[in-house]
Design a protein around this motif. Structure first.
Motif, PDB file in Angstrom:
ATOM      1  N   LEU A 296       2.931  -7.130   6.068  1.00 19.62           N
ATOM      2  CA  LEU A 296       2.598  -6.084   5.091  1.00 19.62           C
ATOM      3  C   LEU A 296       3.735  -5.906   4.092  1.00 19.62           C
ATOM      4  O   LEU A 296       3.510  -5.765   2.886  1.00 19.62           O
ATOM      5  CB  LEU A 296       2.343  -4.753   5.824  1.00 19.62           C
ATOM      6  CG  LEU A 296       2.246  -3.512   4.938  1.00 19.62           C
ATOM      7  CD1 LEU A 296       0.860  -3.393   4.344  1.00 19.62           C
ATOM      8  CD2 LEU A 296       2.594  -2.240   5.690  1.00 19.62           C
ATOM      9  N   ILE A 297       4.959  -5.920   4.603  1.00 16.83           N
ATOM     10  CA  ILE A 297       6.110  -5.722   3.735  1.00 16.83           C
ATOM     11  C   ILE A 297       6.343  -6.957   2.853  1.00 16.83           C
ATOM     12  O   ILE A 297       6.643  -6.837   1.670  1.00 16.83           O
ATOM     13  CB  ILE A 297       7.397  -5.459   4.585  1.00 16.83           C
ATOM     14  CG1 ILE A 297       7.200  -4.243   5.505  1.00 16.83           C
ATOM     15  CG2 ILE A 297       8.642  -5.313   3.709  1.00 16.83           C
ATOM     16  CD1 ILE A 297       7.055  -2.928   4.832  1.00 16.83           C
ATOM     17  N   MET A 298       6.184  -8.136   3.423  1.00 12.69           N
ATOM     18  CA  MET A 298       6.590  -9.346   2.725  1.00 12.69           C
ATOM     19  C   MET A 298       5.544  -9.910   1.766  1.00 12.69           C
ATOM     20  O   MET A 298       5.893 -10.535   0.776  1.00 12.69           O
ATOM     21  CB  MET A 298       6.948 -10.451   3.740  1.00 12.69           C
ATOM     22  CG  MET A 298       8.152 -10.150   4.600  1.00 12.69           C
ATOM     23  SD  MET A 298       9.589  -9.600   3.666  1.00 12.69           S
ATOM     24  CE  MET A 298       9.918 -11.013   2.653  1.00 12.69           C
ATOM     25  N   ILE A 299       4.295  -9.742   2.089  1.00 12.53           N
ATOM     26  CA  ILE A 299       3.252 -10.420   1.308  1.00 12.53           C
ATOM     27  C   ILE A 299       2.666  -9.495   0.244  1.00 12.53           C
ATOM     28  O   ILE A 299       2.286  -8.360   0.539  1.00 12.53           O
ATOM     29  CB  ILE A 299       2.134 -10.937   2.245  1.00 12.53           C
ATOM     30  CG1 ILE A 299       2.714 -11.920   3.274  1.00 12.53           C
ATOM     31  CG2 ILE A 299       1.003 -11.583   1.464  1.00 12.53           C
ATOM     32  CD1 ILE A 299       3.329 -13.175   2.704  1.00 12.53           C
ATOM     33  N   ASN A 300       2.580  -9.991  -0.969  1.00 11.79           N
ATOM     34  CA  ASN A 300       2.073  -9.165  -2.066  1.00 11.79           C
ATOM     35  C   ASN A 300       0.770  -9.665  -2.676  1.00 11.79           C
ATOM     36  O   ASN A 300      -0.026  -8.874  -3.172  1.00 11.79           O
ATOM     37  CB  ASN A 300       3.117  -9.065  -3.184  1.00 11.79           C
ATOM     38  CG  ASN A 300       4.422  -8.484  -2.676  1.00 11.79           C
ATOM     39  OD1 ASN A 300       4.435  -7.615  -1.808  1.00 11.79           O
ATOM     40  ND2 ASN A 300       5.525  -8.972  -3.197  1.00 11.79           N
TER      41      ASN A 300
ATOM     42  N   ASP B 193       6.903 -12.824  -0.657  1.00 12.58           N
ATOM     43  CA  ASP B 193       5.530 -13.214  -0.968  1.00 12.58           C
ATOM     44  C   ASP B 193       5.255 -14.693  -0.675  1.00 12.58           C
ATOM     45  O   ASP B 193       4.477 -15.343  -1.358  1.00 12.58           O
ATOM     46  CB  ASP B 193       5.185 -12.875  -2.429  1.00 12.58           C
ATOM     47  CG  ASP B 193       3.684 -12.883  -2.660  1.00 12.58           C
ATOM     48  OD1 ASP B 193       2.959 -12.543  -1.715  1.00 12.58           O
ATOM     49  OD2 ASP B 193       3.247 -13.215  -3.781  1.00 12.58           O
TER      50      ASP B 193
ATOM     51  N   MET C  40      14.470  -3.938   9.300  1.00  6.06           N
ATOM     52  CA  MET C  40      13.524  -4.265   8.242  1.00  6.06           C
ATOM     53  C   MET C  40      14.186  -4.507   6.873  1.00  6.06           C
ATOM     54  O   MET C  40      13.978  -5.553   6.253  1.00  6.06           O
ATOM     55  CB  MET C  40      12.509  -3.141   8.136  1.00  6.06           C
ATOM     56  CG  MET C  40      11.236  -3.511   7.486  1.00  6.06           C
ATOM     57  SD  MET C  40      10.026  -2.260   7.818  1.00  6.06           S
ATOM     58  CE  MET C  40      10.751  -0.817   7.104  1.00  6.06           C
TER      59      MET C  40
ATOM     60  N   PHE D 206       2.892  -5.453  10.556  1.00  2.00           N
ATOM     61  CA  PHE D 206       3.868  -4.692   9.788  1.00  2.00           C
ATOM     62  C   PHE D 206       4.753  -5.570   8.891  1.00  2.00           C
ATOM     63  O   PHE D 206       4.891  -5.294   7.697  1.00  2.00           O
ATOM     64  CB  PHE D 206       4.723  -3.862  10.755  1.00  2.00           C
ATOM     65  CG  PHE D 206       5.456  -2.768  10.063  1.00  2.00           C
ATOM     66  CD1 PHE D 206       4.766  -1.759   9.417  1.00  2.00           C
ATOM     67  CD2 PHE D 206       6.836  -2.752  10.041  1.00  2.00           C
ATOM     68  CE1 PHE D 206       5.441  -0.754   8.761  1.00  2.00           C
ATOM     69  CE2 PHE D 206       7.518  -1.743   9.394  1.00  2.00           C
ATOM     70  CZ  PHE D 206       6.826  -0.752   8.756  1.00  2.00           C
TER      71      PHE D 206
ATOM     72  N   PHE E 298      14.652  -7.900   4.906  1.00  4.52           N
ATOM     73  CA  PHE E 298      13.971  -7.998   3.611  1.00  4.52           C
ATOM     74  C   PHE E 298      14.938  -8.539   2.550  1.00  4.52           C
ATOM     75  O   PHE E 298      14.597  -9.423   1.768  1.00  4.52           O
ATOM     76  CB  PHE E 298      13.454  -6.610   3.189  1.00  4.52           C
ATOM     77  CG  PHE E 298      12.730  -6.601   1.879  1.00  4.52           C
ATOM     78  CD1 PHE E 298      11.378  -6.885   1.816  1.00  4.52           C
ATOM     79  CD2 PHE E 298      13.400  -6.326   0.693  1.00  4.52           C
ATOM     80  CE1 PHE E 298      10.703  -6.884   0.608  1.00  4.52           C
ATOM     81  CE2 PHE E 298      12.741  -6.319  -0.518  1.00  4.52           C
ATOM     82  CZ  PHE E 298      11.390  -6.597  -0.558  1.00  4.52           C
TER      83      PHE E 298
END
Lengths: 461, 280
Positions: B216-220, B140, B126, B213, B130
């Motif tokens: 969730l981490i990538m999109i803001n 994002d 992850m 998952f 990232f």
């Protein structure tokens, strides 16, 4: 040089170069994570809510991350938009909200560790010290000294201010004040010949009434939650004179007779006196009180505002009881923080200060929210309104006055999440009835906690 | 003889009863979700649970759609899913073809190494992933979900296994006629691999549509969120305050494309499980 030797050399050179670059990266990383002293050069006209350090015409993106849901974020949105419209009109605000609490706590560390932090984040008291301890949060004291919020810190609940300190430094600005009390099903309660609980009631009084209110497996007198949930039960532990560890975090207190007595009392409710629902019942019913299965339920002030309880049955609220060593009340809270590597730290602080100390904003947060706001003078905005206010005339006393007098800060240590795993593994044995002797479990937990403290805090507290 | 036929019939009946019961158990949560999407907030929490809503609250669907931009989430999910599915079919079939048909040094070792990547748990990858996305400036953006999803070791394995079963004589005939590798792949292999394309396509579509998952981490920002991320935006810290009736309504709308796809391609879905011994 034969081909094999050449390849071997090449491999060694490659590894060496990789090692060097890795060390450089580590050095760079360790330098960048020190909590630097911020410049406070005033170059622009200051206002009531801006310091004059950042150019009001600055452009860029200001990132905010919150766990608030679709309906809860509305109030924050109003205030945040107003702030940027007024003071930094060219800043584009990126709001990342509606992330459930568990997912928030998964995503945030990745963003912080990955070097792409938001500028302002929501922070919970259970985790603030963990983030502060590994230098992921900006220390707020230089800001608080330079541009002091109105009433700070005297007008803010000391418990909340304390909850967000680490090594005597402030790492987050508290925004709410969640306290605990008892919810009582009056339809059930009126059938027994008893007065409603008062602040002078003891745990024995509660048990006596709980027995009267219990009717086999259909109706349970009490539900004070699970002993496996460490923070939520801490107030009970303290009421009996028990604790988790000593102040210096060098020794567990799970071997104290008072600690053992508290856990035995909690366990006996379920397995000996059978006045509290067993896990099989509560796991199938997330809201046993709302379902009308439990007569007296310990919970936060927030559900009182909910619509769920309104018309199902008659209900009221009462103070939680006192123990042999006094009366303690649960307190929890959330706050706003600035990540250490945030891009717009000065603006983030100004925004936090604007949100949480401007009286008009506190009114919006209090009235549209579920808890008291963290500034004491704004408590009335957190009181229930309309029909609910009539129903709970003693709301202020139960969830506000008594909490201020008896509220206890849960000692969420910097490695709390790690320790909580150890705690839960042991205490679940009591909760699920696999072991009925609190002494056995507490002594086992005592050893495990001491090992944990030695491993974690022996050198540095 | 008659006795044997009666006992066979009895076994059949029992099998059917067992299958029907299993079917009910499997479908019950789904039916529950649909019915709950028509309940009021209060009915959701009632105990003992009520199966049927007192009055069907069609407004839940409208309310859910109004509260959050689900149309945007839907478009984002569709875009990501289509790009990932088409991309994965392409890359996996090329990879599978190379591993199944071409000869090059270290082919088997490379294939084993590629398969071994399936054993690395995602949380380990992850943060490096990232950081890679961050260095590309893709945080994002939908690209950050699409690009890592374009390659799949499992898909390559599935393709390779299928392609190994295609008779080599077909390729040899094409080679004699002067076919290049690319033309061989495009004109001979791909048309013969339609079943495995369908299988991998369905698996990838379903997996990507439900992916939670990594997005969730990538999109803001809200405008870039996908449907699974949109669904959790209703959840609050206090469970009792979460509008489950709206979540259920939105969930029903979310699973619709998946159901349609499953109905169309269930034959291939089952075949995929049989071929690979793996599910998704």
């Amino acid at each position: 040089m034969i081909r094999r030797d050449f390849l071997k050399r090449l491999g060694q050179l490659g590894l060496g170069a990789y090692g060097m670059s890795f060390l450089r990266f580590c050095e760079k990383a360790s330098k960048s994570i020190s909590n630097e002293i911020l410049p406070f050069d005033v170059k622009f006209p200051a206002t009531d809510w801006t310091m004059g350090i950042v150019d009001p015409q600055i452009s860029g993106t200001f990132k905010i991350m919150s766990w608030e849901s679709a309906f809860q974020f509305e109030k924050w949105n109003l205030i945040i938009n107003e702030f940027f419209r007024t003071y930094y009109p060219n800043i584009k605000v990126q709001l990342d909200w509606g992330i459930s609490f568990a997912n928030y706590n998964t995503k945030l560390p990745v963003l912080l560790a990955g070097g792409s932090p938001p500028d302002m984040i929501w922070m919970h008291d259970t985790r603030a010290k963990s983030f502060a301890a590994i230098d992921l949060l900006q220390e707020l004291d230089p800001f608080l000294e330079f541009f002091k919020p109105d009433g700070w810190p005297d007008e803010y609940y000391p418990t909340q201010v304390e909850s967000f300190k680490y090594s005597n430094k402030q790492y987050a600005f508290p925004y709410d004040y969640a306290t605990g009390g008892l919810y009582i099903n009056l339809d059930m309660y009126e059938k027994i010949d008893e007065e409603l609980p008062t602040e002078d009631w003891t745990f024995d009084d509660l048990l006596r009434v709980g027995k009267k209110l219990t009717k086999g497996d259909r109706q349970f007198g009490l539900n004070l939650g699970s002993e496996a949930s460490a923070g939520n039960q801490y107030w009970i532990l303290r009421s009996f004179g028990g604790d988790w560890f000593n102040e210096n975090l060098t020794e567990s207190k799970f071997n104290l007779p008072e600690t053992i007595e508290a856990y035995q009392w909690m366990t006996d409710l379920r397995w000996k006196h059978k006045v509290a629902p067993v896990p099989e019942i509560t796991q199938g019913r997330p809201q046993p009180f709302v379902d009308g299965v439990v007569a007296i339920n310990a919970d936060l002030g927030a559900p009182a505002f909910g619509d769920l309880l309104e018309d199902k049955f008659n209900w009221t609220i009462a103070p939680s009881p006192k123990g042999p060593k006094g009366r303690f009340q649960f307190i929890g809270g959330s706050a706003l923080s600035i990540p250490l590597k945030a891009t717009h730290k000065h603006i983030a602080y100004e925004l936090i200060r604007y949100i949480l100390s401007k009286p008009e904003n506190l009114e919006i947060i209090g009235k549209k929210g579920r808890m008291f706001v963290s500034r004491m003078s704004a408590y009335e905005y957190g009181l229930p309104q309309g029909r609910l206010a009539q129903k709970m005339k003693n709301y202020k006393k139960v969830f506000y006055d008594l909490a201020r007098r008896d509220g206890v800060v849960v000692p969420y240590i910097s490695k709390y999440q790690e320790w909580d795993d150890i705690y839960r593994r042991n205490m679940e044995m009591l909760y699920f009835g696999e072991e009925l002797s609190a002494k056995k479990v507490c002594l086992k937990l005592h050893d495990a906690t001491n090992r944990f403290l030695e491993r974690t805090y022996l050198k540095k507290v | 003889m008659l006795k044997k036929s009666t006992s066979k019939r009895l076994v059949d009946y029992l099998s059917y009863i067992l299958l029907i019961l299993t079917g009910i158990v499997v479908i019950l949560p789904f039916v529950w979700m649909i019915l709950s999407s028509f309940k009021t907030a209060g009915e959701i929490w009632t105990f003992p649970p009520v199966f049927m809503p007192k009055k069907f609250q069609w407004s839940n669907y409208v309310e859910a759609w109004k509260a959050l931009p689900f149309d945007r989430f839907f478009i984002n999910s569709l875009l990501v899913t289509i790009f990932v599915t088409v991309g994965q079919l392409f890359t996996c079939s090329l990879g599978g073809y190379a591993f199944a048909r071409l000869r090059f040094p270290g082919k088997d070792k490379l294939f084993l190494m590629y398969l071994a990547t399936m054993m690395i748990p995602f949380p380990v990858l992850m943060i490096p992933l990232f950081i890679i996305m961050q260095s590309f400036g893709w945080i994002d953006t939908l690209k950050s979900i699409i690009v890592p999803g374009l390659f799949s070791a499992w898909g390559t394995f599935l393709m390779r296994q299928f392609m190994m079963g295609i008779p080599r004589t077909l390729e040899d005939a094409a080679k004699i006629d002067g076919c290049s590798y690319w033309r061989l792949y495009w004109k001979i292999i791909v048309p013969l691999c339609k079943p495995v394309f369908a299988t991998l396509g369905i698996f990838t579509f379903m997996g990507t549509w439900n992916q939670f998952f990594w997005p969730l981490i990538m999109i803001n920002t809200i405008s870039n969120k996908t449907l699974p991320l949109g669904l959790v935006m209703f959840q609050t810290r206090i469970a009792a305050e979460t509008p489950w009736h709206l979540i259920m309504a939105a969930s029903c709308a979310t699973v619709l494309p998946i159901i349609i796809l499953f109905i169309i391609g269930q034959k291939y879905y089952v075949k995929g499980i049989v071929t690979s011994g793996l599910k998704g």
